[in-house]
Design a protein around this motif. Structure first.
Motif, PDB file in Angstrom:
ATOM      1  N   TYR A   2       0.876  -1.181   0.000  1.00 31.52           N
ATOM      2  CA  TYR A   2       0.000   0.000   0.000  1.00 31.52           C
ATOM      3  C   TYR A   2       0.904   1.218   0.000  1.00 31.52           C
ATOM      4  O   TYR A   2       1.992   1.184   0.567  1.00 31.52           O
ATOM      5  N   SER A   3       0.415   2.293  -0.622  1.00 29.45           N
ATOM      6  CA  SER A   3       1.266   3.489  -0.605  1.00 29.45           C
ATOM      7  C   SER A   3       1.235   4.083   0.801  1.00 29.45           C
ATOM      8  O   SER A   3       1.341   3.362   1.775  1.00 29.45           O
ATOM      9  N   ASP A   4       1.016   5.329   0.947  1.00 27.75           N
ATOM     10  CA  ASP A   4       1.220   5.964   2.246  1.00 27.75           C
ATOM     11  C   ASP A   4       0.195   5.517   3.294  1.00 27.75           C
ATOM     12  O   ASP A   4      -0.880   5.023   2.980  1.00 27.75           O
ATOM     13  N   LEU A   5       0.595   5.757   4.556  1.00 29.31           N
ATOM     14  CA  LEU A   5      -0.282   5.467   5.690  1.00 29.31           C
ATOM     15  C   LEU A   5      -1.047   6.757   6.024  1.00 29.31           C
ATOM     16  O   LEU A   5      -0.459   7.835   6.043  1.00 29.31           O
ATOM     17  N   ALA A   6      -2.337   6.643   6.283  1.00 27.63           N
ATOM     18  CA  ALA A   6      -3.120   7.833   6.635  1.00 27.63           C
ATOM     19  C   ALA A   6      -4.025   7.494   7.812  1.00 27.63           C
ATOM     20  O   ALA A   6      -4.690   6.454   7.817  1.00 27.63           O
ATOM     21  N   ILE A  49      -7.086   9.729  -0.791  1.00 20.25           N
ATOM     22  CA  ILE A  49      -6.695   8.510  -0.065  1.00 20.25           C
ATOM     23  C   ILE A  49      -6.632   7.314  -1.019  1.00 20.25           C
ATOM     24  O   ILE A  49      -6.560   6.156  -0.568  1.00 20.25           O
ATOM     25  N   GLN A  52      -4.276   4.273  -0.535  1.00 19.04           N
ATOM     26  CA  GLN A  52      -3.554   4.438   0.731  1.00 19.04           C
ATOM     27  C   GLN A  52      -3.990   3.412   1.795  1.00 19.04           C
ATOM     28  O   GLN A  52      -5.058   2.807   1.700  1.00 19.04           O
ATOM     29  N   ASP A  53      -3.132   3.263   2.806  1.00 20.38           N
ATOM     30  CA  ASP A  53      -3.397   2.377   3.930  1.00 20.38           C
ATOM     31  C   ASP A  53      -4.063   3.231   5.013  1.00 20.38           C
ATOM     32  O   ASP A  53      -3.384   3.960   5.749  1.00 20.38           O
ATOM     33  N   VAL A  54      -5.385   3.155   5.063  1.00 20.78           N
ATOM     34  CA  VAL A  54      -6.174   4.096   5.878  1.00 20.78           C
ATOM     35  C   VAL A  54      -6.556   3.477   7.232  1.00 20.78           C
ATOM     36  O   VAL A  54      -7.040   2.342   7.286  1.00 20.78           O
ATOM     37  N   ALA A  83      -9.664   3.804  -1.263  1.00 21.28           N
ATOM     38  CA  ALA A  83      -8.561   3.517  -0.323  1.00 21.28           C
ATOM     39  C   ALA A  83      -8.028   2.117  -0.627  1.00 21.28           C
ATOM     40  O   ALA A  83      -8.791   1.219  -0.998  1.00 21.28           O
ATOM     41  N   HIS A 303       1.217  -1.560   9.177  1.00 26.47           N
ATOM     42  CA  HIS A 303       1.499  -0.898   7.895  1.00 26.47           C
ATOM     43  C   HIS A 303       2.740  -1.489   7.216  1.00 26.47           C
ATOM     44  O   HIS A 303       2.762  -1.704   6.002  1.00 26.47           O
TER      45      HIS A 303
END
Ligand code: R5P
Length: 313
Positions: A2-6, A49, A52-54, A83, A303
């Motif tokens: 997953y791309s960024d963590l949010a 998102i 993203q890793d939500v 997401a 994550h």
């Protein structure tokens, strides 16, 4: 993967979400959550998102049913915003006592909520100290259950616990209290508690274990109306206990709880911030231990695909 963590927060406990973000060293995600005049809840993520890793932080705290529905709507919005993965971070899972059909014509609400979360599209659950471990099995998706025992035990290790006995408020809480007793190298006692019908009323019957002339550290998973704690403390004093310290993981403090705790002569009340405690419910003798480091570290590990269990070794 997953791309960024949010990390985002519903309205239940934004302070905890901010503290988790501080631990992770990243800002809290922007998301509008409000209610229209007709009480319909509106949610809109204010940033991209996609993929993203939500993580959505939302304990099922008061108002409980709104907190649950709001989380479901936030999950739905995240799914529809593409997401990559959605994790519900639920430090306190309400309806935990409704985990079996132990009377005719009653629901299993803890299971119903699990179904609703999955239907909304959540991929994973991160929770803490469920009322009953079996609730994990109500989910067909990965679930990590954290244990605030380590946070609570670390705090008590800084205290002089000479002559203390750890006390479980009922037989069902024996393992929970035993785990703390083992960590603190203290003896254990158990209250034989009976709940009277479906009422909030409890009656402490017997004390199993030696408490006469000893100080007691009562541990429960949650304090709701504080009826259980009052019964336990009364029984312990009746059996000759001296100082009483109370600890719980989830300070729900509903209805008469605060008045009852005020009237109870306890030395200290030690709780976590799994749910917010309004200022008017925070008594002078209360110590609030933050679980934000625990949740933050668990989120970081999920994550990056590392072991969450390793946190507890
Ligand atoms: C019950 O089984 C739980 O472990 C707690 O003892 C209970 O939820 C506490 O509720 P109250 O504070 O209303 O007695």
């Amino acid at each position: 993967m997953y791309s960024d963590l949010a990390v985002f927060s519903g309205r239940a406990h934004p302070e905890l979400a901010r503290a988790i973000c501080a631990r992770l060293g990243r800002p809290l995600g922007r998301c509008d959550v409000f209610e229209f005049a007709n009480e319909n809840i509106f949610v809109q993520y204010q940033e991209n998102i996609r993929a993203q890793d939500v993580y959505i932080v939302q304990p099922f705290s008061s108002p409980v049913n709104t907190s649950i529905l709001e989380l479901l709507i936030m999950i739905d919005a995240a799914r529809r915003a593409s997401a990559g993965r959605v994790t519900a971070v639920i430090p306190y899972y309400a309806y935990g006592r409704s985990d079996k059909k132990d009377q005719p014509r009653v629901p299993i609400t803890a299971r119903l909520i699990a179904n609703m979360l999955e239907t909304a599209g959540v991929d994973r659950i991160l929770t803490m100290n469920l009322h009953a471990g079996q609730i994990q099995g109500f989910f067909n998706i990965p679930l990590d259950e954290l244990n605030a025992l380590y946070t609570v035990a670390a705090y008590f290790r800084t205290k002089d616990l000479h002559d203390y006995t750890v006390v479980a408020t009922d037989v069902g809480g024996e393992k929970r209290a035993r785990d703390l007793a083992v960590k603190l190298d203290l003896p254990l006692a158990i209250i034989d508690k009976r709940r009277i019908g479906n009422t909030e009323t409890t009656e402490a019957m017997h004390v199993i274990g030696e408490v006469e002339g000893r100080n007691c550290l009562i541990l429960d998973d949650e304090i709701s109306t504080a009826g259980t704690i009052v019964s336990a403390a009364t029984a312990l004093r009746h059996h000759g206990a001296r100082d009483i310290v109370v600890s719980c993981y989830h300070p729900i403090l509903s209805g008469p709880a605060v008045e009852r705790l005020k009237a109870l002569d306890v030395k200290e009340l030690v709780v976590t911030d799994s749910v917010p405690i309004p200022a008017d419910k925070l008594l002078d003798n209360t110590t609030v231990l933050s679980i934000a480091p625990l949740l933050g570290d668990a989120i970081g590990r999920i994550h990056s695909g590392q072991s969450v269990g390793a946190l507890f070794q």
